[in-house]
Scaffold this active site. Structure first.
Site, mmCIF file in Angstrom:
data_model
loop_
_atom_site.group_PDB
_atom_site.id
_atom_site.type_symbol
_atom_site.label_atom_id
_atom_site.label_comp_id
_atom_site.label_asym_id
_atom_site.label_seq_id
_atom_site.Cartn_x
_atom_site.Cartn_y
_atom_site.Cartn_z
ATOM 1 N N ASP A 158 0.734 -1.141 0.007
ATOM 2 C CA ASP A 158 -0.100 0.074 -0.005
ATOM 3 C C ASP A 158 0.642 1.294 0.232
ATOM 4 O O ASP A 158 1.975 1.211 0.348
ATOM 5 C CB ASP A 158 -0.972 -0.092 1.215
ATOM 6 C CG ASP A 158 -2.191 0.645 0.871
ATOM 7 O OD1 ASP A 158 -3.386 0.533 0.581
ATOM 8 O OD2 ASP A 158 -2.080 2.127 0.975
ATOM 9 N N ASP A 189 4.666 3.169 -3.621
ATOM 10 C CA ASP A 189 3.899 3.663 -4.728
ATOM 11 C C ASP A 189 3.836 2.744 -6.056
ATOM 12 O O ASP A 189 5.116 2.926 -6.637
ATOM 13 C CB ASP A 189 4.223 5.103 -4.911
ATOM 14 C CG ASP A 189 3.295 5.925 -5.980
ATOM 15 O OD1 ASP A 189 2.502 5.092 -6.747
ATOM 16 O OD2 ASP A 189 3.398 7.255 -6.036
ATOM 17 N N TYR A 219 -10.389 7.148 -16.153
ATOM 18 C CA TYR A 219 -10.353 5.747 -15.091
ATOM 19 C C TYR A 219 -10.769 4.686 -16.126
ATOM 20 O O TYR A 219 -10.154 3.736 -16.139
ATOM 21 C CB TYR A 219 -11.068 5.934 -14.108
ATOM 22 C CG TYR A 219 -11.498 4.924 -13.188
ATOM 23 C CD1 TYR A 219 -10.442 4.263 -12.181
ATOM 24 C CD2 TYR A 219 -12.691 4.117 -13.250
ATOM 25 C CE1 TYR A 219 -10.862 3.293 -11.450
ATOM 26 C CE2 TYR A 219 -12.941 3.095 -12.401
ATOM 27 C CZ TYR A 219 -12.164 2.573 -11.401
ATOM 28 O OH TYR A 219 -12.349 1.292 -10.762
ATOM 29 N N LEU A 222 -20.106 -1.541 -7.977
ATOM 30 C CA LEU A 222 -19.943 -0.694 -6.527
ATOM 31 C C LEU A 222 -19.602 -1.494 -5.346
ATOM 32 O O LEU A 222 -20.232 -2.533 -5.096
ATOM 33 C CB LEU A 222 -21.360 0.077 -6.729
ATOM 34 C CG LEU A 222 -21.310 1.024 -5.273
ATOM 35 C CD1 LEU A 222 -20.634 2.420 -5.756
ATOM 36 C CD2 LEU A 222 -22.915 1.531 -5.057
HETATM 37 N N1 NAD Z 1 -14.808 1.001 -4.983
HETATM 38 C C1 NAD Z 1 -15.537 0.539 -5.915
HETATM 39 O O1 NAD Z 1 -16.879 0.816 -5.930
HETATM 40 C C2 NAD Z 1 -15.008 -0.130 -7.144
HETATM 41 C C3 NAD Z 1 -15.763 -0.645 -8.144
HETATM 42 C C4 NAD Z 1 -15.182 -0.973 -9.351
HETATM 43 C C5 NAD Z 1 -13.733 -1.271 -9.441
HETATM 44 N N2 NAD Z 1 -13.002 -0.865 -8.229
HETATM 45 C C6 NAD Z 1 -11.618 -1.243 -8.274
HETATM 46 O O2 NAD Z 1 -11.393 -2.088 -7.213
HETATM 47 C C7 NAD Z 1 -9.996 -1.808 -6.660
HETATM 48 C C8 NAD Z 1 -9.874 -1.650 -5.241
HETATM 49 O O3 NAD Z 1 -10.710 -0.449 -4.969
HETATM 50 P P1 NAD Z 1 -11.203 -0.141 -3.528
HETATM 51 O O4 NAD Z 1 -12.477 0.667 -3.618
HETATM 52 O O5 NAD Z 1 -11.155 -1.396 -2.731
HETATM 53 O O6 NAD Z 1 -10.105 0.736 -3.231
HETATM 54 P P2 NAD Z 1 -9.729 1.585 -1.750
HETATM 55 O O7 NAD Z 1 -9.790 3.145 -2.146
HETATM 56 O O8 NAD Z 1 -10.542 1.063 -0.605
HETATM 57 O O9 NAD Z 1 -8.205 1.058 -1.244
HETATM 58 C C9 NAD Z 1 -7.346 1.170 -2.306
HETATM 59 C C10 NAD Z 1 -5.914 1.258 -1.467
HETATM 60 O O10 NAD Z 1 -4.941 1.487 -2.499
HETATM 61 C C11 NAD Z 1 -3.903 2.138 -2.245
HETATM 62 N N3 NAD Z 1 -3.357 2.969 -3.221
HETATM 63 C C12 NAD Z 1 -3.721 4.039 -4.116
HETATM 64 N N4 NAD Z 1 -2.775 4.286 -4.920
HETATM 65 C C13 NAD Z 1 -1.570 3.588 -4.610
HETATM 66 C C14 NAD Z 1 -0.319 3.396 -5.156
HETATM 67 N N5 NAD Z 1 -0.215 4.422 -6.354
HETATM 68 N N6 NAD Z 1 0.456 2.540 -4.727
HETATM 69 C C15 NAD Z 1 0.094 1.655 -3.997
HETATM 70 N N7 NAD Z 1 -1.200 1.717 -3.191
HETATM 71 C C16 NAD Z 1 -2.077 2.540 -3.569
HETATM 72 C C17 NAD Z 1 -4.560 3.435 -1.238
HETATM 73 O O11 NAD Z 1 -3.891 3.840 -0.287
HETATM 74 C C18 NAD Z 1 -5.746 2.160 -0.506
HETATM 75 O O12 NAD Z 1 -5.305 1.835 0.704
HETATM 76 C C19 NAD Z 1 -9.488 -0.746 -7.590
HETATM 77 O O13 NAD Z 1 -8.678 -1.093 -8.732
HETATM 78 C C20 NAD Z 1 -10.637 -0.088 -8.282
HETATM 79 O O14 NAD Z 1 -10.647 0.516 -9.451
HETATM 80 C C21 NAD Z 1 -13.725 -0.361 -7.265
#
Ligand code: NAD
Length: 256
Positions: free
Chosen positions: A41, A67, A164, A196
């Site tokens: 993370d 990162d 995105y 979602l």
């Molecule tokens: N949340 C939604 O509704 C949703 C819907 C469809 C797809 N997704 C996809 O699911 C995946 C997870 O989403 P989520 O909502 O669980 O995310 P989240 O925001 O709950 O958690 C994401 C984590 O990724 C970390 N992160 C962000 N940028 C980073 C980087 N550059 N390097 C390392 N770590 C990094 C953040 O610190 C965070 O802890 C993503 O790929 C997202 O695109 C999410």
């Protein structure tokens, strides 16, 4: 009789963005199924918290704070984590939501800096990580690459996520080609396109309430939904699934 159907014991997984949300669910499920997990993370404390939970439950994990969009950090930290746990043969490319959510905006008004960030995080970082881990998977004759995608990659929307979505679509394209190029080496490559997720926005916000109401199962996705699917794809019995985009969205048309 109750026994676990799917095992990933003996494998080493890197899960990016695994300090919370879907990524944390994936890391915990892989650890429960026997993998040693590198929990990445941006924020060290988030990764460490997930590692603590995994080790308290008897699993094996190390935190790797870096990162994923920074090539130097990726090279250094992957090498360091591999020294502790062994060579990565499972990559789950999950990091995709920048801190703060990435400032959704209609594309016509989106500053280049914001759309470049989406491309860097959701496409370029994935390509780079694949080039870091794939050569050794080929050498080992076994590997799993899973890209976490979104329904927005295949359906237009007005919610300000065009850049995105462009990056997620690009990643799905990469997945299809990697699958065909590398199946011969015992490596599968798939996408899980999430709908979602729980915890996004407030359930009483009109846009979120409308999106939840449109989900046939009546609820947003949970970390366990994605974690269970990842374990199945990584287990030996998941090895015939290759080059697919599997939607985990409760049958929702939001994002399809
Ligand atoms: N949340 C939604 O509704 C949703 C819907 C469809 C797809 N997704 C996809 O699911 C995946 C997870 O989403 P989520 O909502 O669980 O995310 P989240 O925001 O709950 O958690 C994401 C984590 O990724 C970390 N992160 C962000 N940028 C980073 C980087 N550059 N390097 C390392 N770590 C990094 C953040 O610190 C965070 O802890 C993503 O790929 C997202 O695109 C999410």
């Amino acid at each position: 009789m109750s026994e676990s159907l799917f095992s990933v014991a003996g494998h080493v997984a890197l899960v990016t963005g695994a300090g919370k949300g879907a990524g944390a669910g994936i890391a915990k499920y892989l650890a429960r199924a026997g993998a040693a997990v590198i929990v990445n993370d941006l924020f060290a404390e988030r990764a460490e918290e997930v590692v603590e939970e995994i080790t308290a439950a008897g699993g094996t994990a190390v935190a790797a704070a870096f990162d994923v969009t920074d090539a130097e950090q990726v090279a250094e930290q992957v090498a360091d984590a591999e020294e502790k746990l062994g060579t990565i043969d499972i990559l789950v490319n999950n990091a995709g939501v920048p801190p703060g959510g990435g400032r959704p905006n209609q594309f016509v008004n989106m500053p280049e800096e914001d759309w470049q960030l989406q491309l860097n995080l959701n496409l370029i970082a994935f390509m780079r990580l694949v080039q870091v881990v794939l050569p050794r998977m080929i050498e080992a004759g076994w590997g799993r690459i899973i890209q976490i995608s979104s329904g927005s990659a295949t359906k237009g929307d007005k919610i300000g996520v065009a850049a995105y979505a462009a990056a997620k679509s690009g990643s799905e394209g990469l997945v299809r080609h990697l699958a065909v190029e590398n199946g011969q080496y015992g490596i599968t490559v798939n996408s899980l396109a999430l709908g979602l997720q729980e915890g996004v926005g407030r359930a009483d916000e009109p846009m979120i309430a409308k999106a939840i109401a449109a989900i046939p199962t009546g609820r947003p996705g949970r970390p366990a939904d994605t974690g269970a699917a990842v374990v199945w794809l990584c287990a030996e019995d998941g090895g015939q699934v290759n080059g697919q985009v599997i939607h985990i969205n409760g049958g929702s048309h939001f994002g399809r």
